[in-house]
Design a protein around this motif. Structure first.
Motif, PDB file in Angstrom:
ATOM      1  N   LYS A  48     -10.047  -5.021   2.304  1.00 15.94           N
ATOM      2  CA  LYS A  48     -10.909  -3.696   2.066  1.00 15.94           C
ATOM      3  C   LYS A  48     -10.422  -3.042   0.839  1.00 15.94           C
ATOM      4  O   LYS A  48     -11.511  -2.761   0.238  1.00 15.94           O
ATOM      5  CB  LYS A  48     -10.257  -2.755   3.394  1.00 15.94           C
ATOM      6  N   CYS A  51     -12.852  -4.748  -1.574  1.00 18.77           N
ATOM      7  CA  CYS A  51     -14.159  -4.221  -1.517  1.00 18.77           C
ATOM      8  C   CYS A  51     -14.566  -2.821  -2.115  1.00 18.77           C
ATOM      9  O   CYS A  51     -15.372  -2.300  -2.512  1.00 18.77           O
ATOM     10  CB  CYS A  51     -14.572  -4.303  -0.218  1.00 18.77           C
ATOM     11  N   HIS A  59     -16.341  -4.304   4.787  1.00 21.95           N
ATOM     12  CA  HIS A  59     -15.308  -5.199   4.300  1.00 21.95           C
ATOM     13  C   HIS A  59     -15.062  -6.188   5.456  1.00 21.95           C
ATOM     14  O   HIS A  59     -14.683  -7.262   5.127  1.00 21.95           O
ATOM     15  CB  HIS A  59     -14.159  -4.308   4.077  1.00 21.95           C
TER      16      HIS A  59
END
Length: 744
Positions: A48, A51, A59
Motif C-alpha cells: 500500500k 502504491c 493496492h
C-alpha cells in the motif's frame, strides 16, 4: 586547556536494525524508487505504501516480485529471502495475473493465445502464481486443450505449423511446471489425456520441445501414480520408444531412457522380468551401446545418471535368485549340480542299477563333489542354502561350465589333482565370489538420485553379470595360487584372498573399461605382486614414521599444514561451486551457485538457468549471507531439507552429500553437494570460517599426504642414516675450561 569531546551521534555509529532491508522498486514508466522495508510490518502495508507513492488505487490488486529472471512473487512465507540491495518490481497480484492469463489462453486470436501460453509457461514456475491458477481449475483447462482443443487447429497445421508447434509446446511446458509443485495429484487425469500425450511421442518425433515435454509427463505419471503406470504401460510400448534412442539428440535420448527406467522401476515384480525380456528382444542394450555410449560425443551428467539407473535396475533382476535358497529335494536344481559334475569329469558311462553299483556310484559322486570344492560332499545342495548369494551362485557356476568349458575344466582338474594343499576349492570360492560381486554392484539396492557411476562394459553383453563372474573366478583362482593359500583353513585363506581379489576388481573398475575384454586386460596387469607393490608404494607415500624425533617433528609441522589446507579450502569457496536443486523431475532441476567473497566475510549465491562453464561473477549472484550471521553448519539427517523430503531421506547417498547453513532464528541455506569431494571442501571451509576443526576424510588424507611429503623433504639430507629413537647422551662436563677463549 582541557579537551571537550563532542557527543557522538548514536544514529551514525549504530548499524541499521536487522529487520530493515534496503531495496529498489520498479514500476513500468516510472523511475525506480529506493525504499527501506520493515520486515516486521505486514506485506500488504508495504505494498500500500509503494502504491501510494505512485498514486495507484486498489493496492490489494498489486504485489511485489523479484526483478531478476525468476520473476517470483514475494509472499509472507518467502519475504525473509529479500536481501539488502535487491531489486523488486511492483506488478499485478498473483490472483489477478492468474485470472487474466486464464482468460487470455482461451482467446480466439491465434497470436494472442500463443503469447498468453508463453507467459503462462514462464509464470507457472512460481508456486504462488501456480496455486492461484490451479484454484481457477487451470490444470483442467490445459488438459482439455490437449485432449480436444488442439484438434481444432490441426487443420491449420499446414499453413501455421510453427505456430501450432509452439502453442502445444508452451501448453505442455506450463502443465509440467504446474504439476511439478505437487499441488495436484497425478491420479486425476483421464485415459484420453494419457492417450494424447502418448500419441505425441510418435506424432511429433521431429519437434524436439513437444517430444521432450511429452516424455517428461509420461515419466512423472509413471513415477507418481500406480494407476497411471498401468495406463501408460498400455499406451506406450518399448518399440515406440526405441527410435528416439537411435537419433542424435542426447537430451531426447536421456528422456527416453528415463521413461524406460520409470516403467522398469514401477513394474510389479512378476512383470519386471517379462519387461527385461522385451528389452532384450528389442536389442535395447546394443542400441544404447551404439547410439549413446559409443556415439561421437561426450555423455553429460544426466545421461550418465540414467544409464547408471538402468544398470542398477538390470542387475536388481538378479535379486530374486540371490535371495532364493536351494531346495535339496528339488530334482531340477539337483540336476544342475549333476551337470557341473558331468562337464568336469565327463562321466559317460553310468553304473548298473544294482545295489552294489548304487553304493559305488554314491562313493564316486562324493569323491567328485569333493574335487569340485563343495563343503558338503554327500549333498552339495546344502552349500546353496545361505542367502545371499543363494541360487545365483549355482547359476553362475553352470554358466561358466557351459560357456567357458575349457577354463572351467582346467580350474577344476588343476585344483583337484594338486597334492600340496594349495588347491582353490571351486565350489566354495564361487559362492563367496558371487556374494562379493553382488556387494560391489549393490544388487537389490534402489538407485541413488545423484550417482552417475555407470560402467560401459556392462552394456557390451546380454549376460554381463555372468561374464563378469567368469572373468573374476579365473582371477580368483590365479590370485589364490600366487598367494599360495591353502584350503585347510579356508575361512582365513578366503578372507585374505578375497580382500586382494576385491581390490583388484575395484581398481580395474575405477578405470571404467569400455569392454569386458579390456576389463580382463586390466586385471592381468594387477597381479598379486603388483597389488603388493601398489600397497607398498601407498604406504611409502603415507608412511607413518614412529620414532620419537619424527613424531615430534610432525607435531611441530602439523599446524602449518593445517593452515595450508584451511587456505586451500577457503580459496575453493571463493571460486565457488554450482549446486543442483533436486526435485521429482531430476533433469529439469535448476542450478544455483554459491561462492565466498575474497575477504571471507560474505557468501554470495543465486539461481542459474544452466550449469556454468567457469566461475560466476559476484555481481551476478543476487543473494548474500554475511558469514557473521551463520549460527551453525549441520550435515546429513540433521539438515532441514533431509527431514522434509521423505524420498530423499531414505537415500543414503543423498544424505551423505547434504549439508545446511543455519542463520538468524529460522533462516537456512540448504545444499546437496555434486560429489563427496565438494562436500568435504565446503563443510571444511565453512567450519574453518566458524573457527571450528576441519574433520572431513579429505582433510585427514590431505594432512597425511602433505605431512609425509614435508617430512621426507626435510629428511633428504639424512638418507641412509638411521635416526636413533632417543637423543645421544650429553657428555660429562670437562675437568677444566682452559680451552675457552675470552674475547673480551
Amino acid at each position: 586547556c582541557p579537551v571537550v569531546l563532542a557527543p557522538v551521534n548514536s544514529s551514525v555509529a549504530m548499524p541499521p536494525p536487522a529487520d530493515i532491508v534496503k531495496v529498489a522498486i520498479e514500476w513500468p514508466g516510472a523511475y525506480p524508487k529506493l525504499m527501506e522495508i520493515d520486515q516486521k510490518k505486514p506485506l500488504s502495508s508495504i505494498i500500500k505504501e509503494v502504491c501510494d507513492g505512485w498514486s495507484l488505487a486498489n493496492h490489494d490488486q498489486f504485489a511485489l516480485q523479484h526483478a531478476d529472471s525468476s520473476n517470483f512473487y514475494i509472499t509472507e512465507k518467502n519475504r525473509n529471502e529479500i536481501k539488502n540491495g535487491a531489486i523488486l518490481r511492483l506488478t499485478t497480484s498473483p490472483a489477478q495475473n492468474a485470472q487474466q492469463l486464464h482468460e487470455r489462453i482461451q482467446s480466439s486470436s491465434m497470436d494472442a493465445k500463443l503469447e498468453a501460453l508463453k507467459d503462462l509457461a514462464n509464470y507457472s514456475r512460481d508456486i504462488t502464481f501456480a496455486q492461484e491458477f490451479i484454484n481457477l481449475d487451470g490444470i483442467s483447462l490445459l488438459t482439455q486443450m490437449v485432449e480436444s482443443g488442439t484438434e481444432r487447429y490441426q487443420k491449420l497445421q499446414k499453413i501455421m505449423k510453427p505456430c501450432f508447434g509452439d502453442m502445444l509446446s508452451f501448453t505442455l511446458t506450463a502443465f509440467v511446471e504446474l504439476m511439478d509443485h505437487g499441488i495436484v495429484s497425478w491420479d486425476t487425469f483421464s485415459v484420453a489425456f494419457i492417450k494424447k500425450i502418448a500419441s505425441y511421442v510418435n506424432k511429433f518425433a521431429s519437434d524436439i520441445s513437444i517430444l521432450q515435454r511429452s516424455l517428461a509427463i509420461l515419466e512423472s505419471m509413471v513415477l507418481n501414480s500406480h494407476d497411471l503406470y498401468q495406463k501408460v504401460a498400455q499406451e506406450i510400448t518399448i518399440g515406440q520408444l526405441i527410435p528416439h534412442l537411435q537419433g542424435t539428440d542426447q537430451e531426447i535420448q536421456t528422456y527416453t531412457i528415463a521413461v524406460i527406467n520409470a516403467l522398469f522401476l514401477k513394474a510389479p515384480d512378476d512383470k519386471r522380468q517379462e519387461m527385461a525380456n522385451i528389452l532384450a528382444q528389442k536389442q535395447l542394450r546394443s542400441i544404447i551401446l551404439t547410439h549413446v555410449i559409443r556415439a561421437q560425443r561426450a555423455i553429460n551428467n544426466e545421461m550418465a545418471h540414467q544409464l547408471y539407473v538402468l544398470q542398477v535396475l538390470t542387475f536388481n533382476l538378479l535379486e530374486d535368485r540371490m535371495m532364493t535358497k536351494m531346495d535339496p529335494q528339488d530334482q531340477a536344481q539337483r540336476d544342475i549340480i549333476f551337470e557341473l559334475r558331468r562337464i568336469a569329469f565327463d562321466a559317460e558311462s553310468e553304473p548298473n542299477n544294482s545295489s552294489g553299483s548304487i553304493e559305488k556310484r554314491k562313493s564316486m559322486y562324493t569323491r567328485d563333489y569333493k574335487k569340485l570344492g563343495f563343503i558338503n560332499h554327500v549333498n552339495p545342495a546344502m552349500d546353496f542354502t545361505q542367502t545371499p548369494p543363494g541360487m545365483l551362485a549355482l547359476d553362475n557356476m553352470l554358466y561358466f561350465a557351459k560357456h567357458h568349458q575349457d577354463a572351467y575344466i582346467r580350474i577344476v582338474l588343476e585344483n583337484s589333482s594338486r597334492e600340496d594343499k594349495h588347491e582353490c576349492p571351486f565350489g566354495r570360492s564361487s559362492i563367496e565370489l558371487t556374494k562379493m560381486l553382488c556387494e560391489i554392484l549393490k544388487v537389490g539396492e534402489l538407485p541413488s538420485e545423484t550417482c552417475n557411476d555407470f560402467h560401459p562394459m556392462f552394456f557390451t553383453h546380454d549376460r554381463s553379470f555372468e561374464e563378469f563372474f567368469c572373468i573374476c573366478i579365473q582371477l580368483l583362482n590365479k590370485t589364490w595360487k600366487e598367494m599360495r593359500a591353502t584350503s585347510e583353513d579356508f575361512n582365513k585363506a578366503r578372507k585374505r584372498v578375497m580382500q586382494v581379489v576385491k581390490e583388484q576388481i575395484m581398481r580395474a573398475l575405477t578405470t571404467k573399461p569400455s569392454s569386458l575384454d579390456q576389463f580382463k586386460s586390466k586385471l592381468q596387469n594387477l597381479s598379486y605382486t603388483e597389488i603388493l607393490k601398489i600397497r607398498q608404494s601407498e604406504r611409502m607415500n603415507q608412511e607413518d614414521f614412529q620414532s620419537r624425533p619424527i613424531l615430534e617433528l610432525k607435531e611441530k609441522i602439523q599446524p602449518e599444514i593445517l593452515e595450508l589446507i584451511k587456505q586451500q579450502r577457503l580459496n575453493r569457496l571463493v571460486e565457488g561451486t554450482c549446486f543442483r536443486k533436486l526435485n521429482s523431475r531430476r533433469r529439469q532441476d535448476k542450478f544455483w551457485y554459491c561462492r565466498l567473497s575474497p575477504n571471507h566475510k560474505v557468501l554470495h549465491y543465486g539461481d542459474l538457468e544452466e550449469s556454468p562453464q567457469g566461475e560466476v561473477p559476484h555481481d551476478s549472484l543476487q543473494d548474500k549471507l554475511p558469514v557473521a550471521d551463520i549460527k551453525a553448519v549441520v550435515t546429513g539427517k540433521d539438515c532441514p531439507h533431509m527431514k522434509e523430503k521423505g524420498a530423499l531421506k531414505q537415500n543414503k547417498e543423498v544424505l551423505e552429500l547434504a549439508f545446511s547453513i543455519l542463520y538468524d532464528s529460522s533462516g537456512q541455506l540448504n545444499f546437496i553437494a555434486p560429489d563427496k569431494h565438494e562436500y568435504c571442501v565446503w563443510t571444511d571451509g565453512l567450519n574453518a570460517l566458524l573457527g571450528k576443526d576441519m574433520l572431513s576424510d579429505l582433510t585427514r588424507n590431505d594432512l597425511d599426504t602433505l605431512l609425509s611429503m614435508e617430512i621426507k623433504l626435510r629428511l633428504l639430507d639424512l638418507e641412509n642414516i638411521q635416526i636413533p629413537d632417543a637423543p645421544p647422551p650429553i657428555p660429562k662436563e670437562p675437568s677444566n675450561y682452559d680451552f675457552v677463549y675470552d674475547c673480551n
